[in-house]
Design a protein around this motif. Structure first.
Motif, short mmCIF file in Angstrom:
data_model
loop_
_atom_site.label_atom_id
_atom_site.label_comp_id
_atom_site.label_asym_id
_atom_site.label_seq_id
_atom_site.Cartn_x
_atom_site.Cartn_y
_atom_site.Cartn_z
N THR A 96 -6.79 -4.88 -0.59
CA THR A 96 -7.23 -5.30 0.74
C THR A 96 -6.62 -6.64 1.12
O THR A 96 -6.60 -7.57 0.30
CB THR A 96 -8.77 -5.43 0.80
N VAL A 97 -6.11 -6.72 2.34
CA VAL A 97 -5.60 -7.99 2.88
C VAL A 97 -6.39 -8.33 4.13
O VAL A 97 -6.58 -7.48 5.01
CB VAL A 97 -4.09 -7.89 3.23
N ASN A 98 -6.88 -9.56 4.19
CA ASN A 98 -7.60 -10.06 5.36
C ASN A 98 -6.72 -11.06 6.11
O ASN A 98 -6.29 -12.06 5.53
CB ASN A 98 -8.91 -10.73 4.94
N ILE A 99 -6.45 -10.78 7.38
CA ILE A 99 -5.59 -11.64 8.19
C ILE A 99 -6.46 -12.58 9.02
O ILE A 99 -7.37 -12.14 9.73
CB ILE A 99 -4.70 -10.80 9.13
N GLY A 100 -6.14 -13.88 8.96
CA GLY A 100 -6.91 -14.88 9.70
C GLY A 100 -6.61 -14.91 11.18
O GLY A 100 -5.69 -14.26 11.67
N SER A 153 7.79 -6.99 9.73
CA SER A 153 7.57 -5.57 9.40
C SER A 153 7.72 -5.29 7.91
O SER A 153 7.23 -4.28 7.41
CB SER A 153 8.53 -4.69 10.20
N LYS A 154 8.40 -6.19 7.18
CA LYS A 154 8.58 -6.01 5.74
C LYS A 154 7.66 -6.92 4.93
O LYS A 154 7.84 -7.07 3.72
CB LYS A 154 10.04 -6.28 5.36
N SER A 155 6.67 -7.51 5.55
CA SER A 155 5.78 -8.44 4.85
C SER A 155 5.08 -7.80 3.66
O SER A 155 4.90 -8.42 2.62
CB SER A 155 4.73 -8.99 5.81
N PHE A 156 4.66 -6.53 3.84
CA PHE A 156 3.90 -5.84 2.79
C PHE A 156 4.73 -4.68 2.22
O PHE A 156 4.21 -3.61 1.94
CB PHE A 156 2.58 -5.33 3.34
N TYR A 157 6.02 -4.94 2.06
CA TYR A 157 6.94 -3.88 1.64
C TYR A 157 6.58 -3.34 0.25
O TYR A 157 6.44 -4.09 -0.71
CB TYR A 157 8.37 -4.42 1.63
N SER A 158 6.41 -2.03 0.18
CA SER A 158 6.14 -1.34 -1.08
C SER A 158 4.95 -1.89 -1.84
O SER A 158 4.98 -2.04 -3.07
CB SER A 158 7.39 -1.37 -1.99
N CYS A 159 3.88 -2.19 -1.12
CA CYS A 159 2.62 -2.59 -1.77
C CYS A 159 1.84 -1.31 -2.05
O CYS A 159 1.08 -0.81 -1.21
CB CYS A 159 1.83 -3.54 -0.86
N TRP A 160 2.03 -0.78 -3.24
CA TRP A 160 1.62 0.58 -3.55
C TRP A 160 0.11 0.77 -3.58
O TRP A 160 -0.38 1.88 -3.35
CB TRP A 160 2.23 1.01 -4.88
N ALA A 161 -0.65 -0.26 -3.85
CA ALA A 161 -2.10 -0.12 -3.94
C ALA A 161 -2.81 -0.51 -2.65
O ALA A 161 -4.04 -0.39 -2.56
CB ALA A 161 -2.65 -0.97 -5.09
N LEU A 162 -2.07 -0.95 -1.65
CA LEU A 162 -2.68 -1.46 -0.43
C LEU A 162 -3.35 -0.34 0.37
O LEU A 162 -2.71 0.62 0.78
CB LEU A 162 -1.61 -2.14 0.43
N GLN A 163 -4.66 -0.49 0.58
CA GLN A 163 -5.43 0.51 1.31
C GLN A 163 -5.79 0.07 2.73
O GLN A 163 -5.83 0.89 3.64
CB GLN A 163 -6.73 0.81 0.55
N ASN A 164 -6.06 -1.21 2.91
CA ASN A 164 -6.52 -1.69 4.21
C ASN A 164 -5.99 -3.08 4.54
O ASN A 164 -5.86 -3.93 3.64
CB ASN A 164 -8.05 -1.74 4.26
N ILE A 165 -5.73 -3.30 5.82
CA ILE A 165 -5.45 -4.63 6.34
C ILE A 165 -6.46 -4.89 7.46
O ILE A 165 -6.45 -4.20 8.48
CB ILE A 165 -4.02 -4.75 6.90
N PHE A 166 -7.33 -5.86 7.23
CA PHE A 166 -8.35 -6.19 8.22
C PHE A 166 -7.99 -7.50 8.90
O PHE A 166 -7.54 -8.46 8.25
CB PHE A 166 -9.73 -6.31 7.55
N VAL A 167 -8.20 -7.55 10.22
CA VAL A 167 -7.82 -8.72 11.01
C VAL A 167 -9.05 -9.36 11.62
O VAL A 167 -9.94 -8.67 12.14
CB VAL A 167 -6.83 -8.32 12.13
N ASP A 168 -9.09 -10.69 11.56
CA ASP A 168 -10.17 -11.45 12.19
C ASP A 168 -10.25 -11.09 13.68
O ASP A 168 -9.23 -11.07 14.37
CB ASP A 168 -9.89 -12.95 12.02
#
Length: 412
Positions: free
Chosen positions: A146-150, A158-173
């Motif tokens: 999980t990544v939380n964006i402030g 567009s390549k910030s999270f390139y090939s992050c194989w376990a990434l399920q969610n990106i939540f934004v404030d």
């Protein structure tokens, strides 16, 4: 210095003895000057207005100055090396800091088992806001779920999270004016561009819909068997694909961003007719089998399969109004079987549909032909990149699949 003048007698004598041409030269020549400086003092002579030469004098002060400069340089280089080593070897984060005190996340090095990351401010200090996430910031991370964006982040490559194989969610404030998320999928705030469907988002959906509790024939969790769909009956597969592997883009979307669905475990994608650009590697190496376009009279915000029953019109493949298909946009999606290119398309990038065809038991599978709305002469004006069509083995060579010109779109 003094002027060396001839005596009157010497001048008369020279006029009498010298030839006429020599006499004329002497009359026109400038006066001759000589230095009246003793030979043993010439190297210390001071010209008026210039510093006195340091001939035979001590250079003590100059030596001290050089020594001070060398010491300062050694200290500066040592400090630079110290801080560089500390950044590389001791910190999880690497930042670029702007003149106005804003931070850009350049790299994040997972110390080991971190699964949730919050990107809002550096060192937990609100006075150090992170406003940018650079390309490859979390390159190939295999732990972050999980990544939380402030609220201050205004630019995400567009390549910030390139090939992050376990990434399920990106939540934004919710207070972020530049980006938002829809149940963990990243969009721009105005919802006109999908930025990223996390690679492992389907795992989150499996847990959400209860499919993660299913076991295989040996009583083991079948989490690692989702790719081997042939083991399950059609009724089960249809339900699973609808609940977990179907995605409906909101009706506001106009751009499917670079790498937006790359490696995503999706079989069915519904895109609105308003989409005009599909960027490079947008659906790269996915599980895509069916691509649909929909039209609707009312806004669509539900991204689940439940929204499909509410859509006014659905037709297969790419939307009317589409203009650009980026490089490798749909490459390596062997489950895809039908591609229709509307007349509005003006650009198709290289390898756009690469490796979407293959041979099985002597027959072509996948995208065995490209259907084009334009006639052959008109389609020549479309800017097509190298090997944009898929190829297959043909005798001793490889052959591009055929283009079916002036084609009529298939009905569902």
């Amino acid at each position: 210095m003094k002027k060396d003048k001839k005596t009157k007698k010497e001048k008369q004598l020279s006029e009498q003895t010298a030839p006429p041409e020599i006499q004329h030269q002497e009359e026109t020549q400038q006066p001759v000057y000589t230095q009246n400086i003793p030979d043993d003092e010439i190297w210390t002579f001071q010209v008026e207005g210039l510093p006195k030469p340091h001939i035979g004098e001590s250079h003590k002060h100059e030596q001290w100055k050089k020594a001070i400069v060398i010491v300062v340089l050694i200290i500066a280089i040592s400090l630079s090396m110290y801080f560089s080593i500390r950044t590389v070897h001791n910190d999880e984060y690497q930042f670029d800091i702007s003149d106005n005190g804003e931070y850009a996340l350049v790299r994040y090095a997972n110390p080991g088992e971190t699964t949730e990351l919050t990107i809002d401010c550096a060192e937990g200090d609100p006075s150090k806001p992170i406003t940018e996430i650079r390309e490859f910031a979390l390159n190939c991370d295999e732990k972050i779920i999980t990544v939380n964006i402030g609220k201050d982040v205004r630019e995400i490559d567009s390549k910030s999270f390139y090939s992050c194989w376990a990434l399920q969610n990106i939540f934004v404030d919710d207070a972020n004016p530049y980006y938002c998320d829809v149940d963990g999928v990243l969009y721009t705030k105005d919802m006109t561009r999908i930025v990223l469907y996390p690679i492992d988002h389907d795992k989150y959906l499996r847990e959400k819909t209860g499919f993660d509790n299913l076991l295989d024939d040996n009583g083991e969790p079948m989490e690692e068997l989702w790719g081997t769909t042939e083991r399950y009956d059609e009724t089960f597969l249809a339900e699973y694909n609808q609940q977990v592997r179907t995605y409906v883009l909101p009706s506001t979307v106009e751009i499917i961003g670079e790498l937006a669905f790359a490696y995503a475990n999706l079989t069915d994608i519904y895109i609105p007719e308003g989409v005009n650009t599909i960027e490079s590697m947008a659906v790269f190496k996915g599980q895509l089998a069916n691509l649909y376009t929909y039209k609707n009279d009312t806004p669509v915000s539900d991204t689940t399969h439940a929204a499909v029953d509410t859509l006014a019109e659905i037709y297969p493949s790419l939307p009317d109004g589409l203009e650009t298909i980026g490089s490798d946009a749909f490459s390596y999606n062997r489950g895809l079987t039908y591609v229709y290119i509307p007349s509005t398309v003006t650009s198709i990038g290289h390898h756009a549909f690469w490796d979407t065809v293959y041979k099985e038991d002597g027959e072509l599978r996948g995208v065995s032909a490209i259907h084009v709305q334009q006639d052959e002469d008109t389609f020549k004006d479309v800017d097509t990149g190298d090997q944009w069509r898929p190829k297959y083995d043909y005798m001793l060579f490889t052959k591009s699949v055929d283009i079916v010109y002036s084609s009529v779109r298939e009905a569902l």
